[in-house]
Design a protein around this motif. Structure first.
Motif, PDB file in Angstrom:
ATOM      1  N   ARG A  27      14.490  34.934 -40.063  1.00  0.00           N
ATOM      2  CA  ARG A  27      14.156  35.955 -39.062  1.00  0.00           C
ATOM      3  C   ARG A  27      15.314  36.139 -38.083  1.00  0.00           C
ATOM      4  O   ARG A  27      15.723  35.186 -37.426  1.00  0.00           O
ATOM      5  N   ASP A  28      15.839  37.334 -38.052  1.00  0.00           N
ATOM      6  CA  ASP A  28      16.957  37.623 -37.142  1.00  0.00           C
ATOM      7  C   ASP A  28      17.033  39.155 -37.043  1.00  0.00           C
ATOM      8  O   ASP A  28      16.907  39.834 -38.060  1.00  0.00           O
ATOM      9  N   PRO A  29      17.239  39.643 -35.830  1.00  0.00           N
ATOM     10  CA  PRO A  29      17.249  41.106 -35.681  1.00  0.00           C
ATOM     11  C   PRO A  29      18.380  41.783 -36.462  1.00  0.00           C
ATOM     12  O   PRO A  29      18.318  42.998 -36.720  1.00  0.00           O
ATOM     13  N   SER A  30      19.399  41.028 -36.843  1.00  0.00           N
ATOM     14  CA  SER A  30      20.540  41.663 -37.531  1.00  0.00           C
ATOM     15  C   SER A  30      20.336  41.774 -39.043  1.00  0.00           C
ATOM     16  O   SER A  30      21.084  42.474 -39.715  1.00  0.00           O
ATOM     17  N   VAL A  31      19.336  41.068 -39.584  1.00  0.00           N
ATOM     18  CA  VAL A  31      19.181  41.092 -41.049  1.00  0.00           C
ATOM     19  C   VAL A  31      18.101  42.085 -41.464  1.00  0.00           C
ATOM     20  O   VAL A  31      17.300  42.544 -40.654  1.00  0.00           O
ATOM     21  N   LYS A  32      18.130  42.411 -42.743  1.00  0.00           N
ATOM     22  CA  LYS A  32      17.046  43.208 -43.324  1.00  0.00           C
ATOM     23  C   LYS A  32      16.477  42.368 -44.455  1.00  0.00           C
ATOM     24  O   LYS A  32      17.223  41.896 -45.324  1.00  0.00           O
ATOM     25  N   GLU A  40       0.280  41.968 -52.573  1.00  0.00           N
ATOM     26  CA  GLU A  40       0.697  43.131 -51.790  1.00  0.00           C
ATOM     27  C   GLU A  40       0.273  43.031 -50.320  1.00  0.00           C
ATOM     28  O   GLU A  40       1.079  43.254 -49.413  1.00  0.00           O
ATOM     29  N   HIS A  41      -1.017  42.659 -50.104  1.00  0.00           N
ATOM     30  CA  HIS A  41      -1.521  42.651 -48.719  1.00  0.00           C
ATOM     31  C   HIS A  41      -0.815  41.577 -47.888  1.00  0.00           C
ATOM     32  O   HIS A  41      -0.456  41.811 -46.735  1.00  0.00           O
ATOM     33  N   LYS A  42      -0.613  40.419 -48.504  1.00  0.00           N
ATOM     34  CA  LYS A  42       0.062  39.321 -47.792  1.00  0.00           C
ATOM     35  C   LYS A  42       1.487  39.741 -47.417  1.00  0.00           C
ATOM     36  O   LYS A  42       1.936  39.548 -46.288  1.00  0.00           O
ATOM     37  N   LEU A  43       2.189  40.331 -48.374  1.00  0.00           N
ATOM     38  CA  LEU A  43       3.577  40.746 -48.125  1.00  0.00           C
ATOM     39  C   LEU A  43       3.641  41.806 -47.031  1.00  0.00           C
ATOM     40  O   LEU A  43       4.521  41.767 -46.156  1.00  0.00           O
ATOM     41  N   ALA A  49       4.429  41.885 -39.418  1.00  0.00           N
ATOM     42  CA  ALA A  49       4.614  40.847 -38.381  1.00  0.00           C
ATOM     43  C   ALA A  49       6.101  40.701 -38.045  1.00  0.00           C
ATOM     44  O   ALA A  49       6.476  40.565 -36.872  1.00  0.00           O
ATOM     45  N   LEU A  50       6.941  40.749 -39.065  1.00  0.00           N
ATOM     46  CA  LEU A  50       8.392  40.632 -38.829  1.00  0.00           C
ATOM     47  C   LEU A  50       8.885  41.825 -38.013  1.00  0.00           C
ATOM     48  O   LEU A  50       9.668  41.668 -37.068  1.00  0.00           O
ATOM     49  N   GLU A  51       8.419  43.026 -38.383  1.00  0.00           N
ATOM     50  CA  GLU A  51       8.847  44.238 -37.662  1.00  0.00           C
ATOM     51  C   GLU A  51       8.461  44.140 -36.178  1.00  0.00           C
ATOM     52  O   GLU A  51       9.234  44.504 -35.304  1.00  0.00           O
ATOM     53  N   ARG A  52       7.249  43.603 -35.929  1.00  0.00           N
ATOM     54  CA  ARG A  52       6.808  43.443 -34.529  1.00  0.00           C
ATOM     55  C   ARG A  52       7.719  42.494 -33.766  1.00  0.00           C
ATOM     56  O   ARG A  52       7.879  42.590 -32.560  1.00  0.00           O
TER      57      ARG A  52
END
Ligand code: NAP
Length: 263
Positions: A27-32, A40-43, A49-52
């Motif tokens: 998790r890092d704002p610079s990565v994608k 599918e639902h879990k992903l 959650a990551l986007e938030r």
């Protein structure tokens, strides 16, 4: 490759276990992050959650045990405008049982997931990595890949393939800007054993946490290691087993893994 910063990272098997732990560490704002698995639902929930948290992430539900799945996945990723800088081939399954008693369907699906689509995805991702010149591939094999494993014959053979394949790619691409690292976990506390139908009694106390294994693998990739066995105990066992005559180590493994009524 010295950092994951500003990289587009594709990780297969991102929905649980070692893969999910890697996602958390990356998790890092610079990565994608491009997250791949069947759930599918879990992903989708993970990506949201990551986007938030300010981390760009996209979910790709995909069954990599199906023929041509890697090709279709790559087309979807490319159509969405992504180019993979770091590929983490982590998705994998095992099947426990005597070879003839595991269905051929299950066996062939395992071969496609653990080998065929791993190779196809790697093949598709390498051209952009060569252009970028600062890229990485982390293949998750297993200490099971160091020898034949009775009652997990095909699984162990798929992991031997991943080790051999990774070693050769390391040599081909190290001077071309792509680090290729093979991570060999030993027993790890994930859903893997239950999904494989393995007996786990007596093994639990030997298990490492997925977080520890994930951290070891990502560090090994950044250090440019060729092969990394996670955990000191697993390293010692792997080294000792290489010194043990083949017949003896097969007999020991069969004793450890074989069913109670084994003859
Ligand atoms: N746990 C161990 O003791 C251990 C030891 C050595 C090596 N490993 C290796 O570590 C890797 C990760 O396993 P894990 O321990 O983290 O187990 P896990 O918790 O069962 O995770 C496996 C991951 O692979 C995905 N996956 C399974 N089948 C798939 C398919 N057909 N298509 C796409 N994705 C699929 C699963 O997601 P979905 O179910 O959502 O598809 C899940 O995200 C595997 O390659 C395994 O061989 C594990």
């Amino acid at each position: 490759m010295k950092t994951f910063k500003h990289k587009t990272i594709l990780i297969t098997g991102a929905s649980s276990g070692i893969g999910e732990a890697m996602v958390s560490l990356l998790r890092d704002p610079s990565v994608k992050l491009l997250l791949v698995a069947r759930s599918e639902h879990k992903l989708q929930a993970m990506a949201e959650a990551l986007e938030r948290q300010g981390v760009r992430a996209q979910a790709y539900a995909c069954d990599l045990s199906q023929p041509g799945a890697a090709e279709l996945l790559f087309q979807r990723i490319t159509a969405d405008g992504h180019q993979v800088d770091v590929l983490i081939n982590n998705a994998g399954v095992g099947k426990y049982g005597r070879f003839d008693q595991i269905s051929l369907t299950d066996t062939l699906e395992m071969l496609r997931l653990n080998i065929e689509n791993l190779v196809a995805l790697t093949h598709r991702c390498i051209p952009h990595m060569l252009e970028r010149g600062d890229a990485g591939i982390l293949n998750v094999a297993s200490t099971a890949g160091f020898q034949g494993i009775p009652y997990m014959a095909v699984y162990a053979a798929t992991k031997s393939f991943v080790i051999s394949f990774s070693e050769a790619l390391y040599a081909e691409y190290a001077a071309r800007g792509i680090t290729v690292t093979c991570l060999c976990p030993g027993p790890t506390a994930t859903a893997f054993q239950e999904r494989a139908g393995m007996p786990v009694e007596g093994m639990r106390r030997l298990m490492e946490s997925p977080e520890k294994v994930a951290r070891a693998g990502l560090r090994a990739l950044l250090r440019g290691e060729l092969l990394h066995i996670s955990g000191a105990a697993n390293t010692i066992v792997a080294r000792l087993s290489q010194l043990t005559p083949r017949r003896m180590r097969l007999a020991i493994t069969r004793q450890l893994l074989g069913p109670a009524d084994d003859i």
